[in-house]
Motif scaffolding. Sequence first.
Motif, PDB file in Angstrom:
ATOM      1  N   CYS A 252       0.907  -1.177   0.017  1.00 10.15           N
ATOM      2  CA  CYS A 252       0.009  -0.098  -0.014  1.00 10.15           C
ATOM      3  C   CYS A 252       1.087   1.186   0.054  1.00 10.15           C
ATOM      4  O   CYS A 252       1.617   1.422  -0.947  1.00 10.15           O
ATOM      5  CB  CYS A 252      -0.902  -0.105   1.219  1.00 10.15           C
ATOM      6  SG  CYS A 252      -2.505   1.120   0.951  1.00 10.15           S
ATOM      7  N   LEU A 253       0.782   2.039   1.188  1.00 10.97           N
ATOM      8  CA  LEU A 253       1.722   3.222   1.078  1.00 10.97           C
ATOM      9  C   LEU A 253       3.234   2.767   0.722  1.00 10.97           C
ATOM     10  O   LEU A 253       4.114   3.639   0.060  1.00 10.97           O
ATOM     11  CB  LEU A 253       1.661   3.803   2.543  1.00 10.97           C
ATOM     12  CG  LEU A 253       3.000   4.914   2.906  1.00 10.97           C
ATOM     13  CD1 LEU A 253       2.631   5.910   1.860  1.00 10.97           C
ATOM     14  CD2 LEU A 253       3.034   5.263   4.369  1.00 10.97           C
ATOM     15  N   GLY A 254       3.696   1.436   1.102  1.00  8.92           N
ATOM     16  CA  GLY A 254       4.974   1.124   0.912  1.00  8.92           C
ATOM     17  C   GLY A 254       5.163   0.772  -0.631  1.00  8.92           C
ATOM     18  O   GLY A 254       6.346   1.276  -0.928  1.00  8.92           O
ATOM     19  N   SER A 255       4.187   0.448  -1.329  1.00  9.47           N
ATOM     20  CA  SER A 255       4.416   0.351  -2.671  1.00  9.47           C
ATOM     21  C   SER A 255       4.392   1.581  -3.510  1.00  9.47           C
ATOM     22  O   SER A 255       5.190   1.839  -4.424  1.00  9.47           O
ATOM     23  CB  SER A 255       3.183  -0.353  -3.284  1.00  9.47           C
ATOM     24  OG  SER A 255       1.983   0.125  -3.317  1.00  9.47           O
ATOM     25  N   GLN A 256       3.804   2.509  -2.658  1.00 12.78           N
ATOM     26  CA  GLN A 256       3.926   4.050  -3.320  1.00 12.78           C
ATOM     27  C   GLN A 256       5.256   4.674  -2.997  1.00 12.78           C
ATOM     28  O   GLN A 256       6.027   5.285  -3.992  1.00 12.78           O
ATOM     29  CB  GLN A 256       2.661   4.818  -2.740  1.00 12.78           C
ATOM     30  CG  GLN A 256       1.355   4.257  -3.139  1.00 12.78           C
ATOM     31  CD  GLN A 256       0.141   4.814  -2.254  1.00 12.78           C
ATOM     32  OE1 GLN A 256       0.340   5.711  -1.348  1.00 12.78           O
ATOM     33  NE2 GLN A 256      -1.008   4.185  -2.402  1.00 12.78           N
ATOM     34  N   LEU A 257       5.785   4.412  -2.050  1.00  9.13           N
ATOM     35  CA  LEU A 257       7.143   4.922  -1.613  1.00  9.13           C
ATOM     36  C   LEU A 257       8.032   4.004  -2.439  1.00  9.13           C
ATOM     37  O   LEU A 257       9.016   4.945  -2.805  1.00  9.13           O
ATOM     38  CB  LEU A 257       7.377   4.602  -0.129  1.00  9.13           C
ATOM     39  CG  LEU A 257       6.454   5.556   0.817  1.00  9.13           C
ATOM     40  CD1 LEU A 257       6.850   4.980   2.293  1.00  9.13           C
ATOM     41  CD2 LEU A 257       7.006   6.962   0.664  1.00  9.13           C
ATOM     42  N   LEU A 258       8.056   2.957  -2.747  1.00  8.53           N
ATOM     43  CA  LEU A 258       8.873   2.151  -3.657  1.00  8.53           C
ATOM     44  C   LEU A 258       8.768   2.699  -5.010  1.00  8.53           C
ATOM     45  O   LEU A 258       9.889   3.075  -5.469  1.00  8.53           O
ATOM     46  CB  LEU A 258       8.525   0.518  -3.887  1.00  8.53           C
ATOM     47  CG  LEU A 258       8.927  -0.185  -2.755  1.00  8.53           C
ATOM     48  CD1 LEU A 258       8.568  -1.735  -2.716  1.00  8.53           C
ATOM     49  CD2 LEU A 258      10.348  -0.029  -2.386  1.00  8.53           C
ATOM     50  N   ALA A 259       7.935   3.004  -5.669  1.00  5.67           N
ATOM     51  CA  ALA A 259       7.572   3.734  -6.725  1.00  5.67           C
ATOM     52  C   ALA A 259       8.313   4.944  -6.925  1.00  5.67           C
ATOM     53  O   ALA A 259       9.109   5.322  -7.927  1.00  5.67           O
ATOM     54  CB  ALA A 259       5.986   3.803  -7.131  1.00  5.67           C
ATOM     55  N   ARG A 260       8.019   5.663  -5.853  1.00  4.01           N
ATOM     56  CA  ARG A 260       8.692   6.979  -5.796  1.00  4.01           C
ATOM     57  C   ARG A 260      10.285   6.795  -5.591  1.00  4.01           C
ATOM     58  O   ARG A 260      11.033   7.662  -6.339  1.00  4.01           O
ATOM     59  CB  ARG A 260       8.308   7.764  -4.511  1.00  4.01           C
ATOM     60  CG  ARG A 260       8.852   9.063  -4.454  1.00  4.01           C
ATOM     61  CD  ARG A 260       8.614   9.939  -3.068  1.00  4.01           C
ATOM     62  NE  ARG A 260       9.338  11.098  -2.759  1.00  4.01           N
ATOM     63  CZ  ARG A 260       9.374  11.691  -1.697  1.00  4.01           C
ATOM     64  NH1 ARG A 260       8.753  11.515  -0.634  1.00  4.01           N
ATOM     65  NH2 ARG A 260      10.185  12.698  -1.470  1.00  4.01           N
ATOM     66  N   ALA A 261      10.712   5.943  -5.073  1.00  7.30           N
ATOM     67  CA  ALA A 261      12.109   5.785  -4.791  1.00  7.30           C
ATOM     68  C   ALA A 261      12.953   5.327  -5.949  1.00  7.30           C
ATOM     69  O   ALA A 261      14.123   5.694  -6.083  1.00  7.30           O
ATOM     70  CB  ALA A 261      12.466   4.397  -3.601  1.00  7.30           C
ATOM     71  N   PHE A 262      12.368   4.745  -6.925  1.00  8.24           N
ATOM     72  CA  PHE A 262      12.641   4.140  -8.121  1.00  8.24           C
ATOM     73  C   PHE A 262      12.408   5.145  -9.193  1.00  8.24           C
ATOM     74  O   PHE A 262      12.418   4.660 -10.576  1.00  8.24           O
ATOM     75  CB  PHE A 262      12.701   2.880  -8.327  1.00  8.24           C
ATOM     76  CG  PHE A 262      13.264   2.183  -7.363  1.00  8.24           C
ATOM     77  CD1 PHE A 262      14.612   1.677  -7.434  1.00  8.24           C
ATOM     78  CD2 PHE A 262      12.608   1.646  -6.117  1.00  8.24           C
ATOM     79  CE1 PHE A 262      15.359   1.009  -6.463  1.00  8.24           C
ATOM     80  CE2 PHE A 262      13.189   0.813  -5.155  1.00  8.24           C
ATOM     81  CZ  PHE A 262      14.834   0.758  -5.242  1.00  8.24           C
ATOM     82  N   GLY A 263      11.758   6.533  -9.294  1.00  7.83           N
ATOM     83  CA  GLY A 263      11.482   7.226 -10.357  1.00  7.83           C
ATOM     84  C   GLY A 263      10.089   7.068 -10.706  1.00  7.83           C
ATOM     85  O   GLY A 263       9.885   7.912 -11.833  1.00  7.83           O
ATOM     86  N   GLY A 264       9.256   6.288 -10.136  1.00 11.73           N
ATOM     87  CA  GLY A 264       7.953   6.459 -10.639  1.00 11.73           C
ATOM     88  C   GLY A 264       7.009   7.768 -10.322  1.00 11.73           C
ATOM     89  O   GLY A 264       7.708   8.399  -9.415  1.00 11.73           O
ATOM     90  N   THR A 265       5.867   7.713 -10.506  1.00 17.55           N
ATOM     91  CA  THR A 265       5.197   9.215 -10.196  1.00 17.55           C
ATOM     92  C   THR A 265       4.201   8.621  -8.989  1.00 17.55           C
ATOM     93  O   THR A 265       3.734   7.399  -8.995  1.00 17.55           O
ATOM     94  CB  THR A 265       4.525   9.503 -11.353  1.00 17.55           C
ATOM     95  OG1 THR A 265       3.497   8.460 -11.942  1.00 17.55           O
ATOM     96  CG2 THR A 265       5.183  10.114 -12.623  1.00 17.55           C
ATOM     97  N   ASN A 266       3.788   9.679  -8.367  1.00 18.27           N
ATOM     98  CA  ASN A 266       2.640   9.437  -7.381  1.00 18.27           C
ATOM     99  C   ASN A 266       1.700  10.341  -7.346  1.00 18.27           C
ATOM    100  O   ASN A 266       1.486  11.432  -7.961  1.00 18.27           O
ATOM    101  CB  ASN A 266       3.181   9.759  -5.887  1.00 18.27           C
ATOM    102  CG  ASN A 266       4.322   9.006  -5.605  1.00 18.27           C
ATOM    103  OD1 ASN A 266       5.393   8.986  -5.679  1.00 18.27           O
ATOM    104  ND2 ASN A 266       3.987   7.730  -4.992  1.00 18.27           N
TER     105      ASN A 266
END
Length: 232
Positions: A88-102
């Motif tokens: 959940c939030l953890g997946s959104q933080l992972l996406a952010r950490a590796f250059g994904g968008t939120n």
Amino acid sequence: MRVLVVQNYDNTGLGQVGAALAEAGADLDLRRPYQGDPLPHDAGGHDAMVLLGGGQNALADEDYSYFPALLDLTRDFADKDRSVLGICLGSQLLARAFGGTNQIGGATEFGWHKVSLTPAAKSDPVLAALPESFPIFEWHDDTFGLPENAVRLAGSAVAENQAFRLGRAVYGFQFHFEADTPMVRDWSTSFAATIAERHPGWNERFDGELARNGADADAAGLAIARAWVATI
């Protein structure tokens, strides 16, 4: 097996992930940085990392000043080929950490909903044994765009990106596969006021929803948890 568990919010636990880690004899190092616990400086003392969910959004650095350090730590785990799991939030933080968008808001799902696996999931070590679609518990308003080189593994009617993998064993899951029936019951009580305001009628629907979806969701969640633990 020493696993770092980062809790980001009160009353969020490991659920079925905890059961799978216990089966594997893992030693858990639980940190609550939102309460002031320090994070490790790097991945050197741990074999894997779990990032749990929370009610905040993945861009809330002003209120959760540890987020940037947590992103750095996540990247260090990945660089050292250590297994990482974000829920959940953890997946959104992972996406952010590796250059994904939120995306903040606009992707609300609550309760048991069906997720569908992508063709890539058929050969994924964590999801290959799962049915093509299954019910699983959701509780989120936000979503994310995939980082470059991420493998999209699952989606739903509301959130296109429900699961992804980066490299060998960095996994993000938007859905709460860790939330088995006892955990959902606990959340329904612990967060009753919030749920009543945001999702009226949940208490009245709960038993019927549970009867339709609980057993299949619990089975799928435990299978995912065990398969991820096996990547460590």
